[in-house]
Design a protein around this motif. Structure first.
Motif, short mmCIF file in Angstrom:
data_model
loop_
_atom_site.label_atom_id
_atom_site.label_comp_id
_atom_site.label_asym_id
_atom_site.label_seq_id
_atom_site.Cartn_x
_atom_site.Cartn_y
_atom_site.Cartn_z
N UNK A 11 0.89 -1.27 -0.02
CA UNK A 11 -0.15 0.12 0.16
C UNK A 11 0.98 1.22 -0.20
N UNK A 12 0.61 2.28 -0.71
CA UNK A 12 1.05 3.51 -0.96
C UNK A 12 0.13 4.40 0.32
N UNK A 13 0.73 4.89 1.29
CA UNK A 13 0.04 5.62 2.29
C UNK A 13 0.41 6.81 2.35
N UNK A 14 1.07 7.61 1.18
CA UNK A 14 1.32 9.06 1.32
C UNK A 14 0.41 9.94 1.59
N UNK A 15 -0.88 9.67 1.13
CA UNK A 15 -2.04 10.64 1.29
C UNK A 15 -2.48 10.82 2.58
#
Length: 360
Positions: free
Chosen positions: A304-308
């Motif tokens: 998962x990309x959780x940069x948001x």
């Protein structure tokens, strides 16, 4: 950088309607909400495992429990209308991939139509201001990428479970645009990684399977040791759900969207690595071996990309994967020693809130 943390003053006396409160994640969240002083009404079927965290941590002591099925719309609507909650957190689900192959109709009925029922009941309850719908990282169309999926990636799913969670996301988006925005309800969906923690006795899940094997003095049989998953302690995504609910309550239109809550990049590890580390931490004769039986399809790579969430919510992981595994071993050894597991679970929640680590 650590997350700003859940605001305890916000939750004091706040009315919360929580579906799935008898499950593993639901029990942890129920106890956390009780610790925060929220007034919780839980709606779920009885616990599906024996033992269960719900029973041994005496979760029911601090909330109003309504036993019911999310497939029964009238029961959901009546329970929510009676509770008059400000915040709804929908966690009730059929949560197992392999079970979904054997029970696809039940999986879609619970995860898709059950979601419709909860959203519709909330729409008909004037008190509701924020709703967090918990889906899964498996809602994304898995392309076996080595990088993390972002919130704007396509929904999909190979197996019935993953597909049902993608469908639940589509239902959430449609309700948000068709109904919730006009009614002032902030509706968001949340997608977590593979959650782990003390008190999980589900079948066909890695950590419970390993701990069961250890308890029986047998090698744990591991299906796919090379599969990579975004592992995280259950308190990590729960902190994101609570933080997001606070924001939705304050400004629903701004925060009503899909959100990933996953671990740091270095904590996306293989199943074999987890098995090695958990058996090492447990000590003694704990060991594992590969299960050579033919298995139904499951994704190999999932990140998962959780940069948001990090940039917009200022949400960050507090416990590393090493912290998570150490706390799981501590929790289960305390359980086997006959400790008060309500107190033990609340203690770990407090340790997490304090930002305490195993090496502190």
């Amino acid at each position: 950088m650590e997350n700003m943390g859940v605001n305890p003053f916000f939750w004091q006396g706040r009315r919360v309607f929580l579906t799935g409160h008898t499950g593993f994640k639901g029990s942890w969240l129920s106890l956390w909400l009780q610790q925060l002083g929220a007034e919780v009404v839980g709606y779920a079927l009885p616990p599906s495992t024996e033992p269960s965290l719900y029973a041994i941590a005496r979760v029911e002591e601090g909330l109003q429990s309504v036993m019911g099925d999310v497939r029964d719309f009238e029961a959901v609507r009546a329970a929510m209308a009676a509770a008059q909650p400000e915040i709804v957190i929908h966690m009730a689900a059929q949560a197992l991939v392999r079970y979904s192959y054997d029970h696809p109709v039940e999986t879609y009925a619970v995860n898709v139509l059950g979601t419709v029922h909860v959203l519709e009941a909330a729409r008909q309850t004037d008190s509701v201001r924020a709703l967090v719908n918990v889906t899964s990282d498996k809602c994304y169309e898995n392309r076996e990428w080595l990088w993390g999926y972002r919130e704007n990636e396509a929904m999909g799913g190979f197996d019935p479970y993953s597909s049902s969670k993608g469908c639940a996301e589509l239902v959430t988006s449609a309700y948000r645009r068709s109904f919730m925005e006009a009614s002032g309800i902030g509706l968001a969906s949340v997608r977590a990684g593979n959650v782990i923690g003390g008190g999980d006795w589900a079948t066909d899940r890695l950590i419970p399977d390993i701990l069961r094997a250890i308890g029986q003095n047998e090698p744990a049989r591991i299906r796919a040791p090379l599969a990579i998953r975004p592992w995280q302690h259950v308190l990590e995504p729960l902190s994101g759900y609570l933080l997001l609910a606070e924001r939705l309550h304050a400004d629903g239109l701004r925060w009503a969207d899909g959100w990933n809550f996953g671990p740091a990049e270095e904590d996306a590890r293989s199943v074999g690595w987890i098995a090695d580390e958990l058996t090492r931490l447990w000590g003694g004769d704990a060991l594992w071996e590969r299960d050579a039986a033919i298995q139904p399809h499951e994704a190999t790579h999932l990140r998962l990309d959780c940069s948001k969430a990090r940039s917009q919510l200022n949400w960050h992981s507090r416990w590393s994967l090493a912290d998570a595994l150490s706390n799981i071993v501590d929790w289960h050894k305390a359980y086997l020693a006959g400790a008060d597991m309500r107190e033990r679970t609340l203690y770990q929640i407090q340790q997490y809130c304090n930002g305490d680590h195993k090496d502190d």
